[in-house]
Design a protein around this motif. Structure first.
Motif: not given
Length: 405
Positions: A19-21, A68-75
């Motif tokens: 997970m990149g910043e 990109v990240c876990k949050r975006w994947h869940e969205i």
């Protein structure tokens, strides 16, 4: 290879890197002498606003965003996001080009980013299967037994196998069409079967079979014996009406080798005999390709020479108004020549406001914008012709991740 992008790599390459910043920004206070702590944009945006932003991205970019990240994947994986994206204007249609006659391999062209993606199609075994598409769903039917029939979303790979259609087991010709309701997401599939009457060269049995996704049942809606005409492999559903391109079975002239018949799917009626709905084609054609562009019936056809109607001299595009054809465009000669040696028959399909045309003998792909009346070559396909008998074909579909069969 230049211009080629692996669909799988696009979706998952970032996830293998951790997970990149996110990029952060800094700003100065009103005094201009004190730096404010860096803040991640991701932390500022609430979920609903981020959903709206992501929903406006091209489909390929949505898949990358999910990595990109876990949050975006869940969205992008949530049902609410899929509902939101269904409210956004549809993406421009893609074109999948088969690059082998024996295997169902090929690349899909994205006209927005002008890139080709490697996509694996589920279930389909060879490029000569019957294919039809509507509103993000694609139906496949095998060309041998005509008993294998699937509906799938080529982007998400969600699919469903349908039961075999009724009627003739081994017709001489079959035409497949699908129509998806953009509100309910239910769909209708039609198969038109045509078989020569034994011992009679001029009479052909023609039957229409309809599948309803709500009832999951087939109904044989119409059967008729045509004299002097036969069905083929071209049909499309447009505005609740099934249009079928028919072909002369002999006895006529070269100028009348093609015609069109209609069947109303809403009332399940042809208002009498199917042949009574006959519509003449606008000129002698070497071949015709039917498509639904925003509920308008459009035909792309090879224009035959005056003295030799079976030899192609150009390509035209027409839209049907009532029973009259209106010519929309003719392919400029420089594009016609750009295909090299174009056969009398060619591949063409379209939806929304784009029409794709390609020669069976080369991977060149030409795009016509129906609204702008503009012709343009696609980005060069990442596959080149390796041997003289190598054939290319393809189909057009809408890239939609919210549609499921």
């Amino acid at each position: 290879m230049e211009g080629e992008t692996s669909w799988v790599i696009n979706c998952f390459e970032d996830s293998t890197r951790g997970m990149g910043e996110f990029d952060s920004f800094s700003e100065l206070s009103d005094e201009g002498s004190k730096e404010v702590n860096a803040v991640s944009v991701d932390l500022i945006l609430p979920d609903d606003l981020l959903e709206r932003i992501l929903a406006c991205l091209p489909v390929a970019s949505i898949f990358r965003a999910g990595c990109v990240c876990k949050r975006w994947h869940e969205i992008v994986s949530s049902r609410r996001f899929l509902w939101n994206i269904s409210l956004v204007l549809p993406q421009k249609p893609w074109y999948f080009m088969f690059t082998s006659s024996d295997e169902p391999v090929g690349y899909a062209f994205d006209p927005i980013l002008r890139k080709w993606y490697g996509i694996d199609l589920p279930h389909i075994k060879t490029s000569n299967w019957f294919i039809a598409s509507s509103c993000g769903l694609v139906s496949f039917m095998d060309n041998d037994s005509r008993s294998e029939l699937y509906v799938c979303n080529p982007i998400t790979k969600h699919s469903r196998k349908l039961q075999e259609s009724p009627g003739l087991k081994f017709p001489d010709y079959s035409a497949l069409a699908i129509s998806v309701n953009r509100i309910s997401h239910g769909y209708t599939i039609s198969i038109v079967k045509s078989k020569q009457v034994p011992g009679n060269f001029f009479q052909w049995d023609l039957s229409i079979h309809i599948y309803d996704s709500d009832t999951r049942m087939w109904v044989t809606s119409c059967t008729e014996v045509l004299t002097g005409w036969r069905g083929g492999d071209e049909s499309v559903i447009c505005g609740g009406v099934l249009y079928v391109l028919i072909y002369s079975a002999g006895g006529g002239t070269l100028e009348t080798r093609h015609g069109l018949i209609t069947y109303n799917l809403s009332s399940r009626s042809s208002h009498g005999l199917l042949i009574s709905s006959f519509i003449r084609v606008p000129c002698p054609l070497t071949c015709g390709r039917l498509m639904n562009l925003n509920e308008k019936l459009v035909m792309v056809g090879g224009i035959g020479k005056l003295d030799r109607p079976d030899i192609i001299k150009g390509i035209g595009i027409w839209v049907l108004n009532g029973k009259d054809w209106q010519e929309i465009a003719r392919m400029p000669h420089k594009f016609f020549q750009g295909f090299g040696e174009l056969d009398d028959v060619f591949a063409s399909s379209g939806t929304d406001n784009l029409i794709y045309i390609q020669s069976y003998g080369a991977p060149a792909l030409l795009v016509f914008d129906f609204n702008q009346k503009q012709w343009k070559w696609s980005q060069k396909c990442p596959v080149t012709k390796r041997f003289p008998l190598q054939l290319f074909t393809g189909f057009c579909f809408e890239p939609r991740i919210e549609m499921a069969p």
